[in-house]
Design a protein around this motif. Structure first.
Motif, mmCIF file in Angstrom:
data_model
loop_
_atom_site.group_PDB
_atom_site.id
_atom_site.type_symbol
_atom_site.label_atom_id
_atom_site.label_comp_id
_atom_site.label_asym_id
_atom_site.label_seq_id
_atom_site.Cartn_x
_atom_site.Cartn_y
_atom_site.Cartn_z
ATOM 1 N N ASP A 85 1.325 4.254 39.964
ATOM 2 C CA ASP A 85 0.524 5.421 40.365
ATOM 3 C C ASP A 85 0.268 5.444 41.874
ATOM 4 O O ASP A 85 -0.570 6.210 42.345
ATOM 5 C CB ASP A 85 -0.805 5.426 39.593
ATOM 6 C CG ASP A 85 -1.639 4.185 39.916
ATOM 7 O OD1 ASP A 85 -1.072 3.244 40.511
ATOM 8 O OD2 ASP A 85 -2.823 4.166 39.570
ATOM 9 N N TYR A 130 2.457 9.106 39.679
ATOM 10 C CA TYR A 130 1.690 9.549 40.840
ATOM 11 C C TYR A 130 1.686 11.073 40.909
ATOM 12 O O TYR A 130 0.635 11.693 41.125
ATOM 13 C CB TYR A 130 2.270 8.969 42.142
ATOM 14 C CG TYR A 130 1.631 9.595 43.371
ATOM 15 C CD1 TYR A 130 2.294 10.565 44.106
ATOM 16 C CD2 TYR A 130 0.331 9.266 43.739
ATOM 17 C CE1 TYR A 130 1.687 11.184 45.193
ATOM 18 C CE2 TYR A 130 -0.287 9.870 44.823
ATOM 19 C CZ TYR A 130 0.392 10.832 45.551
ATOM 20 O OH TYR A 130 -0.212 11.462 46.620
ATOM 21 N N ASN A 173 -0.583 12.564 38.233
ATOM 22 C CA ASN A 173 -2.006 12.393 38.586
ATOM 23 C C ASN A 173 -2.401 13.360 39.692
ATOM 24 O O ASN A 173 -3.478 13.959 39.668
ATOM 25 C CB ASN A 173 -2.279 10.950 39.022
ATOM 26 C CG ASN A 173 -2.332 9.997 37.850
ATOM 27 O OD1 ASN A 173 -2.569 10.412 36.708
ATOM 28 N ND2 ASN A 173 -2.089 8.719 38.113
#
Lengths: 84, 84
Positions: A29, B40, B43
């Motif tokens: 992430d 990523y 999100n």
């Protein structure tokens, strides 16, 4: 000198722990910033520094950049942008 | 099917105008999202949708994602992540 073959400037060493030795992170992430657009990176760092950018790991990033000068922000943005 | 060789899903066509046909933008202050980490990206889109992410082009991005379902967010994140 060629940013791609020079080590990251000392004031950027803390970036590598999350973003990876060459800007390719192990954490899923965390964004890859190797080869990213330098102007986008510099703006992102400026907006973390000013608090204008929130969300995600903004609080961590704010800590990372709060003592960086704009010249250092630009130098780091160019270094990561030059990594492949 | 292989995301790298299939066109972007229809609900993502609006992304291409800024992020470029294959996730490589012409504008210098727009991030390259081709090959970015899908988690990523997902999100980031979720945080734009919820308003948690501000800064930069957040207001534009919020418009772009406000009608996307989470499945569509994940599909777009995987599509861009698979582009080289």
């Amino acid at each position: 000198d060629d940013p791609q073959n020079t080590p990251i400037p000392a004031f950027g060493s803390q970036c590598l722990s999350c973003h990876g030795e060459d800007g390719r992170p192990e954490l899923a992430d965390v964004p890859i910033i190797a080869g990213q657009q330098p102007i986008y990176l510099a703006n992102a760092l400026r907006h973390y520094k000013s608090g204008e950018r929130t969300g995600g790991q903004a609080l961590v990033m704010q800590e990372m950049v709060k003592n960086l000068s704009d010249e250092q922000i630009v130098a780091l943005s160019q270094w990561f942008g030059a990594q492949q």
